[in-house]
Design a protein around this motif. Structure first.
Motif, short mmCIF file in Angstrom:
data_model
loop_
_atom_site.label_atom_id
_atom_site.label_comp_id
_atom_site.label_asym_id
_atom_site.label_seq_id
_atom_site.Cartn_x
_atom_site.Cartn_y
_atom_site.Cartn_z
N ARG A 7 0.86 -1.19 0.00
CA ARG A 7 0.00 0.00 0.00
C ARG A 7 0.90 1.24 0.00
O ARG A 7 1.88 1.30 0.72
CB ARG A 7 -0.90 0.04 1.24
N MET A 21 2.18 2.94 -8.86
CA MET A 21 1.64 1.73 -9.47
C MET A 21 2.65 1.08 -10.42
O MET A 21 2.70 -0.14 -10.53
CB MET A 21 0.32 2.05 -10.17
N GLU A 25 -0.11 -0.42 -4.62
CA GLU A 25 -1.51 -0.01 -4.71
C GLU A 25 -1.65 1.29 -3.93
O GLU A 25 -1.14 1.41 -2.82
CB GLU A 25 -2.43 -1.09 -4.13
N THR A 33 -14.20 -4.99 -6.74
CA THR A 33 -13.66 -4.02 -7.68
C THR A 33 -14.60 -2.84 -7.83
O THR A 33 -15.82 -3.01 -7.91
CB THR A 33 -13.42 -4.67 -9.05
N ALA A 37 -8.05 0.73 -2.20
CA ALA A 37 -6.84 1.23 -2.86
C ALA A 37 -7.07 1.31 -4.36
O ALA A 37 -7.95 0.64 -4.91
CB ALA A 37 -5.64 0.33 -2.57
N THR A 75 -5.66 0.67 -8.14
CA THR A 75 -4.74 -0.26 -8.79
C THR A 75 -4.44 0.09 -10.24
O THR A 75 -3.41 -0.32 -10.77
CB THR A 75 -5.31 -1.69 -8.74
N HIS A 76 -5.34 0.84 -10.91
CA HIS A 76 -5.15 1.16 -12.32
C HIS A 76 -5.70 2.55 -12.62
O HIS A 76 -6.69 2.97 -12.02
CB HIS A 76 -5.85 0.16 -13.25
N GLY A 121 -10.03 0.34 -8.71
CA GLY A 121 -9.44 -0.12 -7.47
C GLY A 121 -10.33 -1.14 -6.80
O GLY A 121 -11.12 -1.82 -7.47
N TRP A 122 -10.22 -1.24 -5.48
CA TRP A 122 -10.99 -2.23 -4.74
C TRP A 122 -11.30 -1.70 -3.35
O TRP A 122 -10.63 -0.78 -2.86
CB TRP A 122 -10.24 -3.55 -4.63
#
Length: 307
Positions: A129, A151, A156, A261, A280, A282-283, A291-292
């Motif tokens: 993280r 990233m 993340e 997600t 967090a 992620t893309h 993220g998620w």
């Protein structure tokens, strides 16, 4: 558009590992360190050693050196500046006051008790993280540039404010260093037999206090208020009936939960909501980030699947 270069100031464990990870990811990386050995090690990994830095400039120096980290260097006037410091409010008050919206505070939650360029690990950030601060005056495009750097290194990104960050890490990091120190000192008081019998649980509980004492002091003293509050909560827990305490602590660390997600718009409030929900990024997508969030959150705390 090509990704901007990344300039890393301080090429020890964190800075050197970041530089090595970004080189492996195909990013152009510049770097500088006052230690010639650290410069040579970074150059051997593909980092361009220079005092002239541009793009995203990362301050990977001790907290006590942060305010003067750019002295003697030439920084592009349009460069975005971030840092890897373990406390955010003091850096915001020093570096942030000078740079304004060009500064984006950051803190990757990784590292070991080792330090220096000999401890460099290009995989250090993989799955970690990376707290990234969104203050009211943070320029969102610059925040996104730094997020993309994190990233690219395999991390993340957790959107936070400096205050939220410092409160959170006091509870899960800074108090851990103090407890490790107390455990080690108390075991030494018990005598040589106790230390001779120490095994895995003692080793795990005291590992982090093997860090440089100057680093630990700067961290806990730089975040003294939140750390004292977090330590008080630990004292309250220790005063509970031991059976209840053991059961509750066990439940926390063995709790299972999945990830859901989400897509979040490029908006400060929405991004901070993601971080506060325990999620967090992620893309990076076009007008969103993906993220998620934890799957087991209460329904009223959940973010929508699509924003």
């Amino acid at each position: 558009m090509p990704a901007p270069p990344v300039g890393v100031v301080g090429l020890g464990q964190l800075g050197g590992s970041l530089a090595a990870a970004l080189v492996a990811a195909g990013r152009p990386v510049q770097g500088w360190d006052v230690d010639p050995a650290a410069r040579d090690a970074a150059a051997a990994r593909g980092v361009q050693i220079t005092r002239e830095l541009s793009g995203v400039v990362v301050l990977a120096v001790p907290l006590t050196a942060m305010a003067g980290a750019l002295d003697g260097l030439t920084i592009d006037p349009d460069a975005t500046v971030t840092d890897l410091g373990s406390v955010k409010r003091p850096v915001l008050e020093s570096v942030g006051r000078t740079l304004g919206g060009r500064y984006v505070g950051g803190h990757p939650m990784c590292g070991t008790e080792r330090s220096g360029h000999a401890a460099v690990d290009p995989g250090l950030f993989t799955g970690a993280r990376w707290a990234l601060c969104l203050e009211p005056d943070t320029e969102l495009p610059r925040w996104l540039r730094v997020a993309e750097v994190a990233m690219a290194a395999g991390a993340e990104v957790v959107p936070v404010t400096a205050t939220e960050h410092d409160d959170a890490v006091a509870a899960i990091s800074h108090v851990s260093h103090l407890l490790a120190a107390a455990l080690a000192a108390a075991a030494a008081q018990a005598g040589p037999l106790a230390l001779a019998l120490a095994a895995g649980s003692f080793r795990d509980g005291t590992r982090v206090i093997g860090s440089d004492p100057a680093f630990v002091r700067a961290m806990v003293e730089g975040n003294a208020g939140p750390t004292a509050s977090a330590l008080a909560r630990v004292h309250q827990q220790l005063a509970r009936p031991w059976a209840e305490l053991v059961a509750d602590g066990h439940a926390v660390v063995t709790r299972q939960g999945g990830r859901r997600t989400v897509r979040v718009p490029l908006d400060r409030a929405a991004l901070l909501s993601l971080g506060r929900a325990g999620g967090a990024v992620t893309h990076r997508l076009a007008a969103f980030v993906e993220g998620w969030v934890p799957e087991d959150r209460a329904p009223e705390d959940r973010l929508p699947d699509r924003a």
